[in-house]
Design a protein around this motif. Sequence first.
Motif, PDB file in Angstrom:
ATOM      1  N   ASP A  16       0.859  -1.190   0.000  1.00 39.59           N
ATOM      2  CA  ASP A  16       0.000   0.000   0.000  1.00 39.59           C
ATOM      3  C   ASP A  16       0.894   1.239   0.000  1.00 39.59           C
ATOM      4  OD1 ASP A  16      -1.823   2.020   0.486  1.00 39.59           O
ATOM      5  OD2 ASP A  16      -2.782   1.041   2.198  1.00 39.59           O
ATOM      6  N   LYS A  17       0.927   1.947  -1.133  1.00 37.79           N
ATOM      7  CA  LYS A  17       1.785   3.130  -1.233  1.00 37.79           C
ATOM      8  C   LYS A  17       0.996   4.333  -1.724  1.00 37.79           C
ATOM      9  CE  LYS A  17       6.381   1.098  -1.826  1.00 37.79           C
ATOM     10  NZ  LYS A  17       6.934   1.725  -0.619  1.00 37.79           N
ATOM     11  N   GLY A  18       1.462   5.534  -1.353  1.00 39.26           N
ATOM     12  CA  GLY A  18       0.795   6.769  -1.739  1.00 39.26           C
ATOM     13  C   GLY A  18       0.085   7.404  -0.559  1.00 39.26           C
ATOM     14  N   LYS A  19      -0.322   8.649  -0.725  1.00 35.96           N
ATOM     15  CA  LYS A  19      -1.013   9.358   0.344  1.00 35.96           C
ATOM     16  C   LYS A  19      -2.359   8.706   0.641  1.00 35.96           C
ATOM     17  CE  LYS A  19       1.033  13.917  -0.506  1.00 35.96           C
ATOM     18  NZ  LYS A  19       0.734  15.326  -0.860  1.00 35.96           N
ATOM     19  N   LYS A  20      -2.673   8.550   1.909  1.00 33.21           N
ATOM     20  CA  LYS A  20      -3.928   7.902   2.307  1.00 33.21           C
ATOM     21  C   LYS A  20      -5.149   8.697   1.836  1.00 33.21           C
ATOM     22  CE  LYS A  20      -2.305   4.308   4.496  1.00 33.21           C
ATOM     23  NZ  LYS A  20      -0.990   4.337   3.856  1.00 33.21           N
ATOM     24  N   VAL A  24      -7.872   5.995  -4.602  1.00 29.89           N
ATOM     25  CA  VAL A  24      -7.312   4.646  -4.442  1.00 29.89           C
ATOM     26  C   VAL A  24      -7.433   3.822  -5.721  1.00 29.89           C
ATOM     27  CG1 VAL A  24      -7.435   2.491  -3.138  1.00 29.89           C
ATOM     28  CG2 VAL A  24      -7.896   4.664  -1.991  1.00 29.89           C
ATOM     29  N   VAL A  47       1.772   5.583  -8.391  1.00 32.05           N
ATOM     30  CA  VAL A  47       1.939   6.281  -7.110  1.00 32.05           C
ATOM     31  C   VAL A  47       2.491   7.684  -7.370  1.00 32.05           C
ATOM     32  CG1 VAL A  47       3.198   6.316  -4.917  1.00 32.05           C
ATOM     33  CG2 VAL A  47       2.277   4.157  -5.792  1.00 32.05           C
ATOM     34  N   ARG A  52      -3.043   6.632  -4.404  1.00 29.29           N
ATOM     35  CA  ARG A  52      -2.741   5.611  -3.410  1.00 29.29           C
ATOM     36  C   ARG A  52      -2.979   4.280  -4.114  1.00 29.29           C
ATOM     37  NH1 ARG A  52      -6.324   4.190   2.033  1.00 29.29           N
ATOM     38  NH2 ARG A  52      -5.073   2.379   2.695  1.00 29.29           N
TER      39      ARG A  52
END
Length: 313
Positions: A16-20, A24, A47, A52
């Motif tokens: 799970d990568k990227g800003k929350k 998505v 990403v 995300r």
Amino acid sequence: MRTIKIKSGITISYQDKGKKSAPVIIMIMGLGAQLTVWPDELYLGLVAKGFRVIRFDNRDTGLSSQLEQFGSPNLFKIWLNKRLPIKSRIPYTLDDMANDVLELMAELKIKKAHLVGASMGGMIAQIIAAKYKKKVLSLTSIMSSSSKPKLSASNLKLFLQLAKHRRAQASRDGAIHYNIRLNQLIGSPAYPQDELALRKQATLGVDRAHNPQGFNRQLAAITASDCRQHLMPKIKAPTLVIHGSLDPVMPIAAGKQTAAQIRKAKLKIVNGMGHDFPPALMVKMTKWISKHVKKAEQKRAQKKLKKAVSGKR
């Protein structure tokens, strides 16, 4: 790499990568393939585009739960079961695998997502987009099909060639050799990868996890599951279909048919591409998916604004 136990009791290994707070994207991989088969250039590229992005091992693949209690299914009996009143034990279906995605979303507190599915993963994404419309913001179906895989002269030849090497998978070296041969046979004629690169990928994959019986159970799920053609008109999410012109596993007709069955779906035929992710195309594919997802996000924002304005009147 992380693991999480979903409601059904299955443990899912995921990244799970990227800003929350970012939109998505959930990437769903194909038959017997681990999350690492999604090229880093594509995964990390999305990403970098501001999303995300989550990629994960399906059940019976990689570091997710291996359902050994189901043993090795009889694929011939399962195939007959769909045509004759013959009982056969089916470990699970594509609908069960679709439910895994929904339960993973629930555990990660993701209400809606953009789905990107490859091959079998595309089939799973299609099921979710058709049956759980409110969960899906957009759909990207790559080298997949809306119908049951059919035997053609080309893929029958492919399966016969692969059958020669399958028994050797019991050993590490045999599994690596099989993986190399598989990727040579299904790869993109216009974008061939040298054997050294394929060996490196195969070695990393086999050393991470190796479960031939899991492959058979996933194949049984495809065989046992219903055709999805009747579901395609129910998909309302903006859809992009990407398919190689020289795919030996899912003929180009499968991609064209899928796009034709989904309202306003866009079809991207990639000349010279087979049933793989050629490194030379990953920058372009990242751009195509990113553009598609951003357009879906813009339409979503416009609808929200329009709803807010009308609510004030």
